[in-house]
Scaffold this motif. Structure first.
Motif, PDB file in Angstrom:
ATOM      1  N   GLY A 102       0.813  -1.212   0.000  1.00  0.00           N
ATOM      2  CA  GLY A 102       0.000   0.000   0.000  1.00  0.00           C
ATOM      3  C   GLY A 102       0.844   1.259   0.000  1.00  0.00           C
ATOM      4  O   GLY A 102       2.070   1.223  -0.048  1.00  0.00           O
ATOM      5  N   SER A 103       0.158   2.373   0.068  1.00  0.00           N
ATOM      6  CA  SER A 103       0.867   3.649   0.125  1.00  0.00           C
ATOM      7  C   SER A 103       1.336   3.921   1.550  1.00  0.00           C
ATOM      8  O   SER A 103       0.790   3.388   2.506  1.00  0.00           O
ATOM      9  CB  SER A 103      -0.031   4.780  -0.373  1.00  0.00           C
ATOM     10  OG  SER A 103      -1.177   4.879   0.437  1.00  0.00           O
ATOM     11  N   GLY A 111      -4.062  -4.083   4.941  1.00  0.00           N
ATOM     12  CA  GLY A 111      -2.767  -4.308   4.287  1.00  0.00           C
ATOM     13  C   GLY A 111      -1.605  -4.086   5.246  1.00  0.00           C
ATOM     14  O   GLY A 111      -0.643  -4.859   5.269  1.00  0.00           O
TER      15      GLY A 111
END
Length: 154
Positions: A102-103, A111
C-alpha cells in the motif's frame, strides 16, 4: 339549549382549541430549533489522525517509536502514541521487508496489519496465526513481545 349541555360544549370546545394551539406552538418551536441548529463539518482526515497502539502500553509504544526513529526515519515526538507519523515509518519498514504494497499513508488498514503479521511471524515475535489483516489478540500479543524488545534495546 340547556345550561348543562351548553357548559359541556363550551368546555369541550375550549379544550380542543387549547390542544390545537399547544400542538401548533410545539411544532413551530421544533421546526425553528431544527432549522437553526449549527451543523458540524466532518472530514475524512479525522480517521487518519487516530492513534492506533494495537494494545501496547504507552511505554511499549515509546519503545517502538525509538526503534522507528533509529531505523526507519521517524522524526516526531516519542510520546507513546502510535499515530500517523509512527505508522508511516512502520509502513516503510513493512514495505521494504514484509510485502506491504500500500501507500505510505499512516493508516492502519488490513494491508498494514497483514504485513505486520508477516513481520511478527517471520521474525520470531510469536505470531502463529493466519495472515488475515485483522489485529486480533494473537497479533496484539506478538506486537507486545516485539515492543518489549524495543523497550529493552532502544
Amino acid at each position: 339549549m340547556r345550561p348543562n349541555v351548553m357548559g359541556r360544549t363550551l368546555v369541550s370546545l375550549t379544550a380542543v382549541v387549547g390542544i390545537a394551539a399547544g400542538s401548533l406552538a410545539g411544532a413551530s418551536a421544533g421546526f425553528a430549533a431544527s432549522g437553526s441548529a449549527p451543523r458540524q463539518a466532518v472530514t475524512a482526515d479525522a480517521t487518519v489522525l487516530a492513534v492506533v497502539n494495537l494494545g501496547l502500553s504507552t511505554n511499549q509504544a515509546k519503545g517502538v517509536q525509538r526503534w522507528l526513529r533509529a531505523e526507519w526515519g521517524y522524526n516526531d515526538s516519542i510520546d507513546g502514541q502510535l499515530g500517523t507519523d509512527s505508522w508511516k515509518a512502520f509502513q516503510r519498514h513493512l514495505k521494504a521487508h514484509h510485502g506491504y504494497g500500500g501507500s505510505i499513508d499512516g493508516i492502519v488498514g488490513s494491508g498494514t496489519v497483514s504485513a505486520l503479521q508477516r513481520f511478527l511471524k517471520n521474525n520470531g515475535w510469536g505470531y502463529a496465526g493466519e495472515i488475515d489483516g485483522r489485529a486480533g489478540s494473537q497479533t496484539q500479543a506478538a506486537f507486545k513481545t516485539f515492543a518489549n524488545w524495543c523497550v529493552n534495546t532502544y
